[in-house]
Design a protein around this motif. Structure first.
Motif, PDB file in Angstrom:
ATOM      1  N   PRO A   1      34.080  18.940  38.915  1.00 35.63           N
ATOM      2  CA  PRO A   1      34.616  20.255  39.298  1.00 35.63           C
ATOM      3  C   PRO A   1      36.053  20.482  38.824  1.00 35.63           C
ATOM      4  CG  PRO A   1      34.908  18.740  41.107  1.00 35.63           C
ATOM      5  CD  PRO A   1      34.204  17.968  40.009  1.00 35.63           C
ATOM      6  N   LEU A   2      36.517  21.697  39.077  1.00 35.99           N
ATOM      7  CA  LEU A   2      37.929  22.024  38.876  1.00 35.99           C
ATOM      8  C   LEU A   2      38.762  21.322  39.950  1.00 35.99           C
ATOM      9  CD1 LEU A   2      37.842  25.891  38.280  1.00 35.99           C
ATOM     10  CD2 LEU A   2      37.775  24.049  36.573  1.00 35.99           C
ATOM     11  N   THR A   3      40.023  21.088  39.636  1.00 35.70           N
ATOM     12  CA  THR A   3      40.935  20.624  40.672  1.00 35.70           C
ATOM     13  C   THR A   3      41.328  21.830  41.521  1.00 35.70           C
ATOM     14  OG1 THR A   3      42.937  21.024  39.365  1.00 35.70           O
ATOM     15  CG2 THR A   3      41.901  18.836  39.150  1.00 35.70           C
ATOM     16  N   LYS A   4      41.772  21.596  42.752  1.00 30.46           N
ATOM     17  CA  LYS A   4      42.227  22.711  43.589  1.00 30.46           C
ATOM     18  C   LYS A   4      43.400  23.416  42.924  1.00 30.46           C
ATOM     19  CE  LYS A   4      40.601  21.067  48.008  1.00 30.46           C
ATOM     20  NZ  LYS A   4      40.876  20.776  49.389  1.00 30.46           N
ATOM     21  N   LYS A   5      44.354  22.652  42.413  1.00 27.31           N
ATOM     22  CA  LYS A   5      45.521  23.230  41.741  1.00 27.31           C
ATOM     23  C   LYS A   5      45.101  24.003  40.489  1.00 27.31           C
ATOM     24  CE  LYS A   5      49.991  21.971  39.752  1.00 27.31           C
ATOM     25  NZ  LYS A   5      50.910  20.860  39.435  1.00 27.31           N
ATOM     26  N   GLY A   6      44.145  23.437  39.739  1.00 29.00           N
ATOM     27  CA  GLY A   6      43.655  24.107  38.531  1.00 29.00           C
ATOM     28  C   GLY A   6      42.973  25.429  38.841  1.00 29.00           C
ATOM     29  N   GLY A   7      42.188  25.448  39.904  1.00 27.30           N
ATOM     30  CA  GLY A   7      41.529  26.690  40.307  1.00 27.30           C
ATOM     31  C   GLY A   7      42.533  27.742  40.735  1.00 27.30           C
ATOM     32  N   LYS A   8      43.542  27.332  41.495  1.00 26.54           N
ATOM     33  CA  LYS A   8      44.566  28.283  41.940  1.00 26.54           C
ATOM     34  C   LYS A   8      45.366  28.825  40.761  1.00 26.54           C
ATOM     35  CE  LYS A   8      45.183  26.428  46.576  1.00 26.54           C
ATOM     36  NZ  LYS A   8      46.064  25.736  47.513  1.00 26.54           N
ATOM     37  N   ARG A   9      45.722  27.947  39.843  1.00 33.30           N
ATOM     38  CA  ARG A   9      46.495  28.382  38.675  1.00 33.30           C
ATOM     39  C   ARG A   9      45.685  29.352  37.811  1.00 33.30           C
ATOM     40  NH1 ARG A   9      49.121  24.437  34.061  1.00 33.30           N
ATOM     41  NH2 ARG A   9      50.551  25.985  33.184  1.00 33.30           N
ATOM     42  N   PHE A  10      44.395  29.049  37.623  1.00 32.19           N
ATOM     43  CA  PHE A  10      43.551  29.930  36.830  1.00 32.19           C
ATOM     44  C   PHE A  10      43.353  31.272  37.528  1.00 32.19           C
ATOM     45  CE2 PHE A  10      39.571  31.561  35.034  1.00 32.19           C
ATOM     46  CZ  PHE A  10      39.926  31.550  33.698  1.00 32.19           C
ATOM     47  N   ALA A  11      43.187  31.262  38.839  1.00 32.91           N
ATOM     48  CA  ALA A  11      43.057  32.519  39.583  1.00 32.91           C
ATOM     49  C   ALA A  11      44.293  33.381  39.389  1.00 32.91           C
ATOM     50  CB  ALA A  11      42.828  32.227  41.067  1.00 32.91           C
ATOM     51  N   GLU A  12      45.463  32.757  39.378  1.00 37.03           N
ATOM     52  CA  GLU A  12      46.703  33.502  39.157  1.00 37.03           C
ATOM     53  C   GLU A  12      46.737  34.088  37.742  1.00 37.03           C
ATOM     54  OE1 GLU A  12      51.530  32.821  39.544  1.00 37.03           O
ATOM     55  OE2 GLU A  12      50.170  31.292  40.315  1.00 37.03           O
ATOM     56  N   LEU A  13      46.262  33.320  36.774  1.00 38.21           N
ATOM     57  CA  LEU A  13      46.173  33.831  35.402  1.00 38.21           C
ATOM     58  C   LEU A  13      45.253  35.046  35.342  1.00 38.21           C
ATOM     59  CD1 LEU A  13      46.603  33.626  32.301  1.00 38.21           C
ATOM     60  CD2 LEU A  13      44.700  32.001  32.272  1.00 38.21           C
ATOM     61  N   ILE A  14      44.105  34.958  35.982  1.00 38.47           N
ATOM     62  CA  ILE A  14      43.149  36.068  35.952  1.00 38.47           C
ATOM     63  C   ILE A  14      43.718  37.301  36.649  1.00 38.47           C
ATOM     64  CG2 ILE A  14      40.860  36.844  36.716  1.00 38.47           C
ATOM     65  CD1 ILE A  14      40.971  34.942  34.225  1.00 38.47           C
ATOM     66  N   ARG A  15      44.363  37.115  37.792  1.00 39.45           N
ATOM     67  CA  ARG A  15      44.980  38.269  38.473  1.00 39.45           C
ATOM     68  C   ARG A  15      46.027  38.919  37.581  1.00 39.45           C
ATOM     69  NH1 ARG A  15      44.337  34.944  43.189  1.00 39.45           N
ATOM     70  NH2 ARG A  15      46.411  34.066  42.904  1.00 39.45           N
TER      71      ARG A  15
ATOM     72  N   LEU B   1      40.946  38.724  16.011  1.00 42.11           N
ATOM     73  CA  LEU B   1      41.635  38.105  17.137  1.00 42.11           C
ATOM     74  C   LEU B   1      42.745  39.035  17.609  1.00 42.11           C
ATOM     75  CD1 LEU B   1      42.011  35.604  18.986  1.00 42.11           C
ATOM     76  CD2 LEU B   1      43.635  34.751  17.268  1.00 42.11           C
ATOM     77  N   LEU B   2      42.632  39.508  18.846  1.00 38.72           N
ATOM     78  CA  LEU B   2      43.657  40.389  19.414  1.00 38.72           C
ATOM     79  C   LEU B   2      44.768  39.584  20.064  1.00 38.72           C
ATOM     80  CD1 LEU B   2      41.359  43.063  21.121  1.00 38.72           C
ATOM     81  CD2 LEU B   2      42.476  43.186  18.870  1.00 38.72           C
ATOM     82  N   TRP B   3      44.387  38.533  20.809  1.00 40.85           N
ATOM     83  CA  TRP B   3      45.372  37.676  21.437  1.00 40.85           C
ATOM     84  C   TRP B   3      44.739  36.390  21.925  1.00 40.85           C
ATOM     85  CZ3 TRP B   3      43.748  37.129  26.469  1.00 40.85           C
ATOM     86  CH2 TRP B   3      43.151  38.222  27.103  1.00 40.85           C
ATOM     87  N   LEU B   4      45.600  35.396  22.148  1.00 42.12           N
ATOM     88  CA  LEU B   4      45.219  34.118  22.727  1.00 42.12           C
ATOM     89  C   LEU B   4      46.325  33.761  23.696  1.00 42.12           C
ATOM     90  CD1 LEU B   4      43.535  31.468  22.887  1.00 42.12           C
ATOM     91  CD2 LEU B   4      44.814  30.663  20.903  1.00 42.12           C
ATOM     92  N   VAL B   5      45.989  33.594  24.971  1.00 46.80           N
ATOM     93  CA  VAL B   5      47.006  33.400  25.998  1.00 46.80           C
ATOM     94  C   VAL B   5      46.704  32.172  26.847  1.00 46.80           C
ATOM     95  CG1 VAL B   5      45.912  34.856  27.765  1.00 46.80           C
ATOM     96  CG2 VAL B   5      48.390  34.654  27.712  1.00 46.80           C
ATOM     97  N   THR B   6      47.776  31.553  27.310  1.00 46.86           N
ATOM     98  CA  THR B   6      47.670  30.423  28.229  1.00 46.86           C
ATOM     99  C   THR B   6      48.476  30.740  29.486  1.00 46.86           C
ATOM    100  OG1 THR B   6      49.634  29.313  27.367  1.00 46.86           O
ATOM    101  CG2 THR B   6      47.524  28.782  26.303  1.00 46.86           C
ATOM    102  N   ALA B   7      48.207  30.015  30.543  1.00 42.93           N
ATOM    103  CA  ALA B   7      48.980  30.189  31.779  1.00 42.93           C
ATOM    104  C   ALA B   7      50.451  29.875  31.518  1.00 42.93           C
ATOM    105  CB  ALA B   7      48.423  29.290  32.879  1.00 42.93           C
ATOM    106  N   LYS B   8      50.706  28.835  30.762  1.00 40.79           N
ATOM    107  CA  LYS B   8      52.081  28.426  30.464  1.00 40.79           C
ATOM    108  C   LYS B   8      52.831  29.540  29.721  1.00 40.79           C
ATOM    109  CE  LYS B   8      54.738  24.615  28.562  1.00 40.79           C
ATOM    110  NZ  LYS B   8      54.657  23.283  27.936  1.00 40.79           N
ATOM    111  N   LEU B   9      52.165  30.164  28.769  1.00 40.92           N
ATOM    112  CA  LEU B   9      52.786  31.257  28.004  1.00 40.92           C
ATOM    113  C   LEU B   9      53.226  32.405  28.929  1.00 40.92           C
ATOM    114  CD1 LEU B   9      53.450  32.364  25.152  1.00 40.92           C
ATOM    115  CD2 LEU B   9      51.210  33.426  25.187  1.00 40.92           C
ATOM    116  N   LEU B  10      52.443  32.641  29.977  1.00 43.88           N
ATOM    117  CA  LEU B  10      52.776  33.702  30.941  1.00 43.88           C
ATOM    118  C   LEU B  10      53.672  33.222  32.068  1.00 43.88           C
ATOM    119  CD1 LEU B  10      49.341  35.553  31.191  1.00 43.88           C
ATOM    120  CD2 LEU B  10      51.343  36.181  29.842  1.00 43.88           C
ATOM    121  N   GLY B  11      54.108  31.975  31.982  1.00 44.71           N
ATOM    122  CA  GLY B  11      55.018  31.439  32.994  1.00 44.71           C
ATOM    123  C   GLY B  11      54.339  31.081  34.299  1.00 44.71           C
ATOM    124  N   LEU B  12      53.051  30.795  34.267  1.00 40.84           N
ATOM    125  CA  LEU B  12      52.279  30.477  35.477  1.00 40.84           C
ATOM    126  C   LEU B  12      52.066  28.979  35.616  1.00 40.84           C
ATOM    127  CD1 LEU B  12      49.609  33.282  35.086  1.00 40.84           C
ATOM    128  CD2 LEU B  12      51.714  33.352  36.424  1.00 40.84           C
TER     129      LEU B  12
END
Length: 164
Positions: free
Chosen positions: A26-40, A153-164
């Motif tokens: 599974p995902l880690t709890k921290k990984g799931g929270k970080r990804f949820a923040e990216l999606i929001r 390709l329009l864009w490629l983004v990471t959580a780190k790039l968005l400061g998350l």
């Protein structure tokens, strides 16, 4: 159509003692929270797939479920074996052309290095190398349904790039 290519979010480390079958990791709890923040964050910037297609492996399915939970239109999530490791991109493209060509935006959730290969094949001849960080998302635009070598390709983004 826009196809979002998503690498699953941060998962637990491989551990044969806990997950003898790596498909269940599974995902880690921290990984799931970080990804949820990216999606929001992306949802506030018009990220809104109408359908989320995912590898059936647990970590990808959990990632897909987070997308569905945090985008405003609450898209359906569909498991497809073509997105499992070493899946069949041609079959996935054909399925989308037949079953989902009427959609404007769709997300595909899978694994590295496959997501990099998928992206390369969709935007060119497949010979380039595209490295996806965990939880990274690429947006590829097509005139009509996705087709090999026809995407932009329009864009490629990471959580780190968005400061998350």
């Amino acid at each position: 159509m826009i196809v979002y290519i998503v690498r699953h979010a941060w998962a637990e480390d491989q551990d044969d003692q806990q997950w003898a079958d790596d498909r269940l990791r599974p995902l880690t709890k921290k990984g799931g929270k970080r990804f949820a923040e990216l999606i929001r964050t992306l949802a506030n910037r018009r990220f809104a797939p109408q359908l989320v297609v995912t590898s059936p492996l647990v970590r990808s399915r959990q990632t897909a479920d987070l997308i569905a939970k945090f985008v405003p239109n609450r898209p359906t999530v569909v498991d497809r074996q073509e997105l499992a490791p070493n899946g069949d991109l041609g079959a996935l493209v054909a399925w989308v052309a037949q079953e989902a060509a009427h959609l404007n935006e769709i997300a595909w959730v899978g694994h590295a290095p496959d997501v990099g290969h998928l992206t390369a094949a969709l935007i060119g001849d497949g010979r380039c190398a595209i490295d996806f960080a965990k939880g990274a998302i690429a947006a590829i635009e097509f005139e009509g349904p996705p087709a090999l070598g026809k995407g932009v390709l329009l864009w490629l983004v990471t959580a780190k790039l968005l400061g998350l």
